[in-house]
Design a protein around this motif. Sequence first.
Motif, short mmCIF file in Angstrom:
data_model
loop_
_atom_site.label_atom_id
_atom_site.label_comp_id
_atom_site.label_asym_id
_atom_site.label_seq_id
_atom_site.Cartn_x
_atom_site.Cartn_y
_atom_site.Cartn_z
N GLN A 199 -3.39 4.15 -2.60
CA GLN A 199 -3.05 3.36 -3.78
C GLN A 199 -2.41 2.04 -3.36
N LYS A 229 -7.44 -0.77 1.33
CA LYS A 229 -6.16 -0.86 0.63
C LYS A 229 -5.32 -2.06 1.08
N THR A 288 0.50 0.87 -10.62
CA THR A 288 -0.17 1.50 -9.48
C THR A 288 -1.67 1.48 -9.69
N ARG A 304 -5.17 2.92 -8.23
CA ARG A 304 -5.79 3.94 -7.38
C ARG A 304 -7.30 3.84 -7.37
N PHE A 357 -0.48 3.89 -14.11
CA PHE A 357 -1.74 3.59 -13.43
C PHE A 357 -2.54 2.54 -14.19
N SER A 368 -3.94 10.47 -2.37
CA SER A 368 -4.89 9.39 -2.59
C SER A 368 -4.26 8.06 -2.21
N THR A 428 0.84 -1.20 0.00
CA THR A 428 0.00 0.00 0.00
C THR A 428 0.88 1.24 0.00
#
Length: 149
Positions: free
Chosen positions: A84, A106, A96, A98, A142, A82, A67
């Motif tokens: 992630q 998480k 990653t 999110r 992401f 935020s 995390t």
Amino acid sequence: MIVASSTTGVITGRRRSKRRDRLVAIGILVLVVLVPVLVIFVGPITLKAYDASHRTEVTCEVRSAHTGVGTSRSVNGVGSSSNQVVIVTSDCGTLTLRWGVTSENKESIADGFAAGTTWKFEVGAGSYKLHPFLDTIRQAVFVREPRRA
């Protein structure tokens, strides 16, 4: 006449030299100022826009997941953070997640990515093509919609 042409040649040579010096100065200015501005500001914006309209699915083997908290800052200096989950893979680099990650879930999401398991992720095509470079500069790639393969 010979003196006049000789003088003209000297004047023309000086003009060429000044023109060349100006072009060299402009070239250096472009390299020192314009290229970094494009790379730092325009590049990420362009990559985000490209990724939003060009999604692809990749299959990756997970090495580990942990995390974290990601931060961002706007041009105005306003920042946000935020939750992630950072997923380290053997063949896709560091990814990653999110979307859908909260402070409450998480840990359980990270625990779900067991080492040695294979997952499918939706990722921006541009970021995925550039992931070796992005990993080097510690820029996140992401992903969305993880599914067990």
